[in-house]
Motif scaffolding. Sequence first.
Motif, PDB file in Angstrom:
ATOM      1  N   GLY A  21      16.071  69.718  18.119  1.00 62.70           N
ATOM      2  CA  GLY A  21      15.631  70.579  17.220  1.00 62.70           C
ATOM      3  C   GLY A  21      16.498  70.652  15.992  1.00 62.70           C
ATOM      4  O   GLY A  21      16.400  71.466  15.158  1.00 62.70           O
ATOM      5  N   GLN A  22      17.454  69.611  15.779  1.00 62.08           N
ATOM      6  CA  GLN A  22      18.277  69.522  14.848  1.00 62.08           C
ATOM      7  C   GLN A  22      17.849  68.502  13.928  1.00 62.08           C
ATOM      8  O   GLN A  22      17.776  67.283  14.223  1.00 62.08           O
ATOM      9  N   GLU A  23      17.282  68.748  12.793  1.00 60.43           N
ATOM     10  CA  GLU A  23      16.416  67.927  11.906  1.00 60.43           C
ATOM     11  C   GLU A  23      17.506  66.648  11.546  1.00 60.43           C
ATOM     12  O   GLU A  23      16.469  65.476  11.761  1.00 60.43           O
ATOM     13  N   ASP A  24      18.293  66.420  11.141  1.00 54.63           N
ATOM     14  CA  ASP A  24      19.255  65.358  10.817  1.00 54.63           C
ATOM     15  C   ASP A  24      19.352  64.456  12.084  1.00 54.63           C
ATOM     16  O   ASP A  24      19.203  63.293  12.022  1.00 54.63           O
ATOM     17  N   LEU A  25      19.626  64.988  13.148  1.00 55.22           N
ATOM     18  CA  LEU A  25      20.012  64.492  14.308  1.00 55.22           C
ATOM     19  C   LEU A  25      18.708  63.891  14.830  1.00 55.22           C
ATOM     20  O   LEU A  25      18.659  62.663  15.378  1.00 55.22           O
ATOM     21  N   ASP A  26      17.557  64.541  14.802  1.00 57.15           N
ATOM     22  CA  ASP A  26      16.284  64.127  15.389  1.00 57.15           C
ATOM     23  C   ASP A  26      15.665  63.128  14.623  1.00 57.15           C
ATOM     24  O   ASP A  26      15.065  61.980  14.966  1.00 57.15           O
ATOM     25  N   ARG A  27      15.881  63.079  13.185  1.00 58.27           N
ATOM     26  CA  ARG A  27      15.603  61.972  12.276  1.00 58.27           C
ATOM     27  C   ARG A  27      16.411  60.699  12.894  1.00 58.27           C
ATOM     28  O   ARG A  27      15.798  59.409  12.742  1.00 58.27           O
ATOM     29  N   GLN A  28      17.689  60.753  12.926  1.00 58.15           N
ATOM     30  CA  GLN A  28      18.381  59.571  13.336  1.00 58.15           C
ATOM     31  C   GLN A  28      18.071  58.840  14.679  1.00 58.15           C
ATOM     32  O   GLN A  28      17.803  57.688  15.131  1.00 58.15           O
ATOM     33  N   ILE A  29      17.561  59.954  15.861  1.00 58.51           N
ATOM     34  CA  ILE A  29      17.197  59.505  16.916  1.00 58.51           C
ATOM     35  C   ILE A  29      15.859  58.760  16.747  1.00 58.51           C
ATOM     36  O   ILE A  29      15.662  57.794  17.436  1.00 58.51           O
ATOM     37  N   LYS A  30      14.828  59.028  15.885  1.00 55.53           N
ATOM     38  CA  LYS A  30      13.629  58.463  15.785  1.00 55.53           C
ATOM     39  C   LYS A  30      13.666  57.135  14.930  1.00 55.53           C
ATOM     40  O   LYS A  30      13.191  56.241  15.209  1.00 55.53           O
ATOM     41  N   ASN A  31      14.717  56.977  14.076  1.00 51.67           N
ATOM     42  CA  ASN A  31      15.337  55.833  13.575  1.00 51.67           C
ATOM     43  C   ASN A  31      15.581  54.753  14.514  1.00 51.67           C
ATOM     44  O   ASN A  31      15.216  53.755  14.517  1.00 51.67           O
ATOM     45  N   TRP A  32      16.546  55.211  15.380  1.00 51.67           N
ATOM     46  CA  TRP A  32      17.058  54.349  16.422  1.00 51.67           C
ATOM     47  C   TRP A  32      16.074  53.740  17.310  1.00 51.67           C
ATOM     48  O   TRP A  32      15.860  52.574  17.312  1.00 51.67           O
ATOM     49  N   VAL A  33      15.261  54.831  17.827  1.00 51.43           N
ATOM     50  CA  VAL A  33      14.246  54.186  18.576  1.00 51.43           C
ATOM     51  C   VAL A  33      13.017  53.465  17.939  1.00 51.43           C
ATOM     52  O   VAL A  33      12.612  52.505  18.542  1.00 51.43           O
ATOM     53  N   SER A  34      12.815  53.614  16.763  1.00 52.15           N
ATOM     54  CA  SER A  34      11.697  52.793  16.106  1.00 52.15           C
ATOM     55  C   SER A  34      12.291  51.270  15.614  1.00 52.15           C
ATOM     56  O   SER A  34      11.780  50.649  15.588  1.00 52.15           O
ATOM     57  N   TRP A  35      13.508  51.369  15.433  1.00 57.55           N
ATOM     58  CA  TRP A  35      14.165  50.257  14.841  1.00 57.55           C
ATOM     59  C   TRP A  35      14.792  49.127  15.984  1.00 57.55           C
ATOM     60  O   TRP A  35      14.798  47.829  15.533  1.00 57.55           O
ATOM     61  N   ASP A  36      15.507  49.857  17.058  1.00 55.24           N
ATOM     62  CA  ASP A  36      16.229  48.988  17.742  1.00 55.24           C
ATOM     63  C   ASP A  36      15.321  48.189  18.809  1.00 55.24           C
ATOM     64  O   ASP A  36      14.591  48.744  19.428  1.00 55.24           O
ATOM     65  N   ARG A  37      15.467  46.869  18.810  1.00 55.40           N
ATOM     66  CA  ARG A  37      14.836  46.107  19.821  1.00 55.40           C
ATOM     67  C   ARG A  37      15.511  45.534  20.892  1.00 55.40           C
ATOM     68  O   ARG A  37      15.137  44.510  21.667  1.00 55.40           O
ATOM     69  N   ASN A  38      16.992  45.909  21.020  1.00 62.89           N
ATOM     70  CA  ASN A  38      17.669  45.405  22.133  1.00 62.89           C
ATOM     71  C   ASN A  38      17.624  46.628  23.258  1.00 62.89           C
ATOM     72  O   ASN A  38      17.871  47.845  23.143  1.00 62.89           O
ATOM     73  N   GLU A  39      17.136  46.006  24.426  1.00 64.63           N
ATOM     74  CA  GLU A  39      16.769  47.045  25.449  1.00 64.63           C
ATOM     75  C   GLU A  39      17.758  47.731  25.781  1.00 64.63           C
ATOM     76  O   GLU A  39      17.886  48.944  26.274  1.00 64.63           O
ATOM     77  N   ALA A  40      19.169  47.167  26.047  1.00 62.93           N
ATOM     78  CA  ALA A  40      20.290  47.756  26.390  1.00 62.93           C
ATOM     79  C   ALA A  40      20.669  48.835  25.755  1.00 62.93           C
ATOM     80  O   ALA A  40      20.841  50.074  26.266  1.00 62.93           O
ATOM     81  N   THR A  41      20.679  48.669  24.455  1.00 63.73           N
ATOM     82  CA  THR A  41      21.495  49.666  23.650  1.00 63.73           C
ATOM     83  C   THR A  41      20.173  50.835  23.138  1.00 63.73           C
ATOM     84  O   THR A  41      20.457  52.217  23.036  1.00 63.73           O
ATOM     85  N   LEU A  42      19.144  50.473  23.365  1.00 62.67           N
ATOM     86  CA  LEU A  42      17.756  51.416  23.363  1.00 62.67           C
ATOM     87  C   LEU A  42      17.807  52.390  24.388  1.00 62.67           C
ATOM     88  O   LEU A  42      17.672  53.488  24.112  1.00 62.67           O
ATOM     89  N   ASP A  43      18.019  51.760  25.447  1.00 66.77           N
ATOM     90  CA  ASP A  43      18.222  52.721  26.724  1.00 66.77           C
ATOM     91  C   ASP A  43      19.389  53.553  26.701  1.00 66.77           C
ATOM     92  O   ASP A  43      19.380  54.776  26.886  1.00 66.77           O
ATOM     93  N   GLN A  44      20.413  53.421  25.955  1.00 65.56           N
ATOM     94  CA  GLN A  44      21.349  54.264  25.792  1.00 65.56           C
ATOM     95  C   GLN A  44      21.367  55.305  25.202  1.00 65.56           C
ATOM     96  O   GLN A  44      21.713  56.541  25.641  1.00 65.56           O
ATOM     97  N   VAL A  45      20.481  55.146  24.022  1.00 62.85           N
ATOM     98  CA  VAL A  45      20.033  56.291  23.344  1.00 62.85           C
ATOM     99  C   VAL A  45      19.038  57.069  24.083  1.00 62.85           C
ATOM    100  O   VAL A  45      19.098  58.499  24.029  1.00 62.85           O
TER     101      VAL A  45
END
Length: 629
Positions: A21-45
């Motif tokens: 519900g925090q706009e800046d954090l949610d935007r960064q979460i969406k960026n990470w999930v959209s961009w990261d293709r490494n399964e291990a680090t994606l799972d951490q997030v």
Amino acid sequence: MSSKKAHQTPAEVLKSLELSGQEDLDRQIKNWVSWDRNEATLDQVLDAVRDQDWQALRVRLCNRIPFGPGGLRGSMRAGFDSINDLVIIETAQGLAAYLSDSYPSIQKRETQGVVIGYDGRYNSKRFAQLTSAVFLNNNYKVYLFNRMTPTPFIPFAIAALKCLAGIVVTASHNPKEDNGFKVYAANGAQILPPSDTKIFEAIMANLEPKPSSWDLSILTGNPLLEDPYRQIYPVYYDTLRKLLPPVHLDTNECSQLRFIYTPMHGVGYSFMREAFYQARLKPLIPVPEQKDPDPEFHTLVYPNPEEGREALLMAIKKAEAEHCTVILANDPDADRLAAAELDAKGRWKIFTGNELGALLAWWALESYRTRTSKPDVSNCVMLSSTVSSRIVGAIARAEGFTHVETLTGFNWLGNKALELQAAGRTVLFAFEESLGFMFGMNVADKDGIAAATQLATMACHLRSTRNLTIIEKLREIYDTYGYHAAISSHYICGDPDLIETIFERLRNFEEEQPGTYPKSILDGDFEVVHVRDLTKGLDTAYADRKSRLPMIPGEQMIKFTFTNGFVVSLWSTSRDHKLRYCSELCGLPEEKEWLELNDKLHLMTQAVIEEFYQPNLHGLMRASQFDAL
């Protein structure tokens, strides 16, 4: 990963989760999930999102790992504040964009390109391959070392191959959890400001990874990709050998002196073995448990030769078993050198960086005179950083060559040395107290392999021609040029705000007089005569109160000079979490009261720490300390 989760795309998984519900954090979460293709680090997030660990996610995703003159260095984990596949790709994309702006010629990029190397840490090879893919996709010629190589090979290769830049994936002597991305310019030296700021701006403008940046298939059969190892390896050792006069090679061949060596689980052993072969030295005796690259560094708490005796315990044990009297050590990427020698009373003397600087400065001058048969050294130059011992300046005044002081770090030392060389000066040597040594101009950076070869050759020469130990030669240097008692140490501090608080207190030491620095220690027994604050560009030694060294507003560095000649430098950089200090007190050659000088040095250093740093040091961990001889 559950079978259900395995069939969902990251976006589908994210859609099923409740965000903060925090706009800046949610935007960064969406960026990470959209961009990261490494399964291990994606799972951490994703796991942190499921756990609603918003504080951890904010730390990792809403902060950016800084890019400075030393490039990147940090922990390997998920997050834009750390080192991982995604951040490496973003950094490579930014650097490629910066270089394309700097070198608009497509032909130049396709023919000169970049050189890339890596050390033995976890993920180093993968990070180097991802970086190579980015540059190949931008139509750069890429010289990728396909095996672990010492850091000095990268700046050497830049000069030899006339590359536009170089990258080495390394965290040097940091803990095993860390890695880094170090950048060199076309001149073979580390980048200087404002290049680091411009590169960072280019990174921030190229954050979203291109799909092609993840595709390592481009490394197979690509005409723009080449392994420079076979070309660079012999040339590096040829230039290393040329700095050794034939008479010294002959002495090495006849000498029976043997050396224990540890690469501290790094890349150095095979390269040092070849250096000793080329220099005709007796084969190295390695510490077997530490000989091979090991990303776990399983025998060391810290793989850092600056830790002193703790880092050399296994080497000492091996030396005693082999009845050897000299130990050499490189850090894991082989750009630093540490050394120890057994003294006449059977105790191990672990040399400080300042002491090795004194020895190698003397040896650089001795070698130059032997190699060139030129007693006139007026055109010669040696360099040292502002926090290092002033011993090179004392030798320069006595022998007639020039000494140049720079800011701390080999980015400053290397670039200044190249500038002096371009002006027609003969650069013999450069050093900084943190065990970094540049012997000659073959590499415009610190080189632990070349430095170790020179130190071993010096030891053989001293033993064969004068039956002197390294320790005895150091004392002779101090007898000749004046005793330089020095202390270097640091505190571990993981809080950047606390570090800033400590230094701001020094700049506003008297509450009733803001903007005043400390004026004395020990109840006024020793007074401050000059203050140099490079963060602010201040130097009270000059009438205009302006520093003659460049201002470094992004770092903390203050140097105090006292009426009796005692100097102490207090500083911290953005590269690590250390509150560093170096102090020195010098005597004239005719003054033989070394113990008295040492006592006064320790007394004044302790007073500075207690009076200048306190009350802020509570709870900080003090590192191992290198004391004076």
